[in-house]
Write a protein that holds these residues in place. Structure first.
Motif, PDB file in Angstrom:
ATOM      1  N   GLY A   1       0.634  -1.276   0.009  1.00 24.55           N
ATOM      2  CA  GLY A   1      -0.033   0.075  -0.133  1.00 24.55           C
ATOM      3  C   GLY A   1       0.784   1.355  -0.081  1.00 24.55           C
ATOM      4  O   GLY A   1       0.247   2.420  -0.122  1.00 24.55           O
ATOM      5  N   ASN A   2       2.165   1.199   0.044  1.00 23.27           N
ATOM      6  CA  ASN A   2       2.968   2.332  -0.025  1.00 23.27           C
ATOM      7  C   ASN A   2       3.562   2.699  -1.362  1.00 23.27           C
ATOM      8  O   ASN A   2       4.196   3.610  -1.326  1.00 23.27           O
ATOM      9  CB  ASN A   2       4.246   2.065   1.003  1.00 23.27           C
ATOM     10  CG  ASN A   2       3.845   2.306   2.269  1.00 23.27           C
ATOM     11  OD1 ASN A   2       2.917   2.905   2.714  1.00 23.27           O
ATOM     12  ND2 ASN A   2       5.020   1.797   3.148  1.00 23.27           N
ATOM     13  N   TRP A   3       2.980   1.911  -2.293  1.00 22.45           N
ATOM     14  CA  TRP A   3       3.167   2.175  -3.747  1.00 22.45           C
ATOM     15  C   TRP A   3       2.019   2.544  -4.388  1.00 22.45           C
ATOM     16  O   TRP A   3       0.961   2.038  -4.302  1.00 22.45           O
ATOM     17  CB  TRP A   3       4.061   0.962  -4.210  1.00 22.45           C
ATOM     18  CG  TRP A   3       5.085   0.763  -3.537  1.00 22.45           C
ATOM     19  CD1 TRP A   3       5.594  -0.150  -2.619  1.00 22.45           C
ATOM     20  CD2 TRP A   3       6.474   1.234  -3.808  1.00 22.45           C
ATOM     21  NE1 TRP A   3       6.657  -0.021  -2.015  1.00 22.45           N
ATOM     22  CE2 TRP A   3       7.573   0.885  -2.840  1.00 22.45           C
ATOM     23  CE3 TRP A   3       7.056   2.268  -4.490  1.00 22.45           C
ATOM     24  CZ2 TRP A   3       8.894   1.193  -2.934  1.00 22.45           C
ATOM     25  CZ3 TRP A   3       8.224   2.694  -4.723  1.00 22.45           C
ATOM     26  CH2 TRP A   3       9.311   2.200  -3.889  1.00 22.45           C
ATOM     27  N   ASN A   4       2.076   3.023  -5.627  1.00 25.54           N
ATOM     28  CA  ASN A   4       1.006   3.499  -6.448  1.00 25.54           C
ATOM     29  C   ASN A   4       1.550   3.129  -7.998  1.00 25.54           C
ATOM     30  O   ASN A   4       2.665   3.654  -8.399  1.00 25.54           O
ATOM     31  CB  ASN A   4       0.582   4.675  -6.389  1.00 25.54           C
ATOM     32  CG  ASN A   4      -0.589   5.182  -7.385  1.00 25.54           C
ATOM     33  OD1 ASN A   4      -1.308   4.122  -7.623  1.00 25.54           O
ATOM     34  ND2 ASN A   4      -0.967   6.481  -7.798  1.00 25.54           N
ATOM     35  N   PRO A   5       0.952   2.155  -8.812  1.00 22.16           N
ATOM     36  CA  PRO A   5      -0.094   1.411  -8.223  1.00 22.16           C
ATOM     37  C   PRO A   5       0.414   0.386  -7.058  1.00 22.16           C
ATOM     38  O   PRO A   5       1.556   0.014  -7.040  1.00 22.16           O
ATOM     39  CB  PRO A   5      -0.418   0.407  -9.523  1.00 22.16           C
ATOM     40  CG  PRO A   5       0.862   0.361 -10.234  1.00 22.16           C
ATOM     41  CD  PRO A   5       1.645   1.804  -9.660  1.00 22.16           C
ATOM     42  N   SER A   6      -0.492  -0.174  -6.230  1.00 17.29           N
ATOM     43  CA  SER A   6      -0.398  -1.022  -4.951  1.00 17.29           C
ATOM     44  C   SER A   6       0.640  -2.228  -5.456  1.00 17.29           C
ATOM     45  O   SER A   6       0.098  -2.891  -6.345  1.00 17.29           O
ATOM     46  CB  SER A   6      -1.790  -1.147  -4.557  1.00 17.29           C
ATOM     47  OG  SER A   6      -1.359  -1.962  -3.240  1.00 17.29           O
ATOM     48  N   GLY A   7       1.396  -2.559  -4.693  1.00 13.76           N
ATOM     49  CA  GLY A   7       2.427  -3.683  -4.845  1.00 13.76           C
ATOM     50  C   GLY A   7       3.749  -3.300  -4.805  1.00 13.76           C
ATOM     51  O   GLY A   7       4.006  -2.339  -5.198  1.00 13.76           O
ATOM     52  N   VAL A   8       4.158  -4.172  -4.232  1.00 13.99           N
ATOM     53  CA  VAL A   8       6.089  -3.892  -3.862  1.00 13.99           C
ATOM     54  C   VAL A   8       6.490  -4.335  -5.261  1.00 13.99           C
ATOM     55  O   VAL A   8       6.389  -4.979  -5.956  1.00 13.99           O
ATOM     56  CB  VAL A   8       6.633  -4.972  -2.996  1.00 13.99           C
ATOM     57  CG1 VAL A   8       7.954  -4.919  -2.945  1.00 13.99           C
ATOM     58  CG2 VAL A   8       5.721  -4.818  -1.458  1.00 13.99           C
ATOM     59  N   PRO A   9       7.569  -3.020  -5.711  1.00 13.45           N
ATOM     60  CA  PRO A   9       8.172  -3.241  -6.734  1.00 13.45           C
ATOM     61  C   PRO A   9       8.952  -4.742  -7.021  1.00 13.45           C
ATOM     62  O   PRO A   9       9.765  -5.258  -5.953  1.00 13.45           O
ATOM     63  CB  PRO A   9       9.149  -2.223  -6.940  1.00 13.45           C
ATOM     64  CG  PRO A   9       8.657  -1.183  -5.819  1.00 13.45           C
ATOM     65  CD  PRO A   9       7.992  -2.016  -4.958  1.00 13.45           C
ATOM     66  N   GLY A  10       8.897  -5.368  -8.045  1.00 13.57           N
ATOM     67  CA  GLY A  10       9.478  -6.614  -8.451  1.00 13.57           C
ATOM     68  C   GLY A  10      10.450  -6.417  -9.851  1.00 13.57           C
ATOM     69  O   GLY A  10      10.855  -5.384 -10.291  1.00 13.57           O
ATOM     70  N   ALA A  11      10.698  -7.501 -10.104  1.00 11.59           N
ATOM     71  CA  ALA A  11      11.558  -7.902 -11.134  1.00 11.59           C
ATOM     72  C   ALA A  11      11.138  -6.922 -12.419  1.00 11.59           C
ATOM     73  O   ALA A  11      10.210  -6.904 -12.893  1.00 11.59           O
ATOM     74  CB  ALA A  11      11.626  -9.420 -11.666  1.00 11.59           C
ATOM     75  N   GLY A  12      12.150  -6.136 -12.852  1.00 14.64           N
ATOM     76  CA  GLY A  12      12.270  -5.290 -13.927  1.00 14.64           C
ATOM     77  C   GLY A  12      11.393  -3.969 -13.626  1.00 14.64           C
ATOM     78  O   GLY A  12      11.399  -2.931 -14.703  1.00 14.64           O
TER      79      GLY A  12
END
Length: 100
Positions: free
Chosen positions: A18-29
């Motif tokens: 929830g700390n990111w927009n769009p929601s979700g932790v940054p992942g591969a790439g």
């Protein structure tokens, strides 16, 4: 690859979706973006993620990004801010990274 912008309403952990927009932790790439126009709150990077790029947008970022996890597969790290690296961290770059 998805652009994920730090949007925390208070200081927080990068591992909280929830700390990111769009929601979700940054992942591969993914591209993790820090921009005061969205949030100037401190970020504790507490995940080991094979993200593509960390960017501090042209509007800058006056918060503090503290690295407590490992950054692997990073192709670009562009920043204009204070960077505090935790006691056990590593940063490895894939390919021919650029730094600015």
């Amino acid at each position: 690859m998805t652009d994920k912008t730090w949007s925390a309403s208070g200081a927080g952990n990068a591992s909280v979706a929830g700390n990111w927009n769009p929601s979700g932790v940054p992942g591969a790439g993914d591209n993790a973006i820090f921009n005061d126009a969205v949030s100037d709150k401190n970020c504790n990077w507490n995940v080991s993620a094979a993200i593509g790029k960390i960017t501090v947008a042209s509007g800058g970022f006056t918060g503090t990004l503290t690295i407590a996890g490992n950054l692997t597969g990073l192709t670009e790290f562009e920043f204009n801010m204070e960077l505090i690296a935790g006691s056990a961290y590593s940063m490895s770059f894939a390919g021919s990274p650029t730094a600015s």
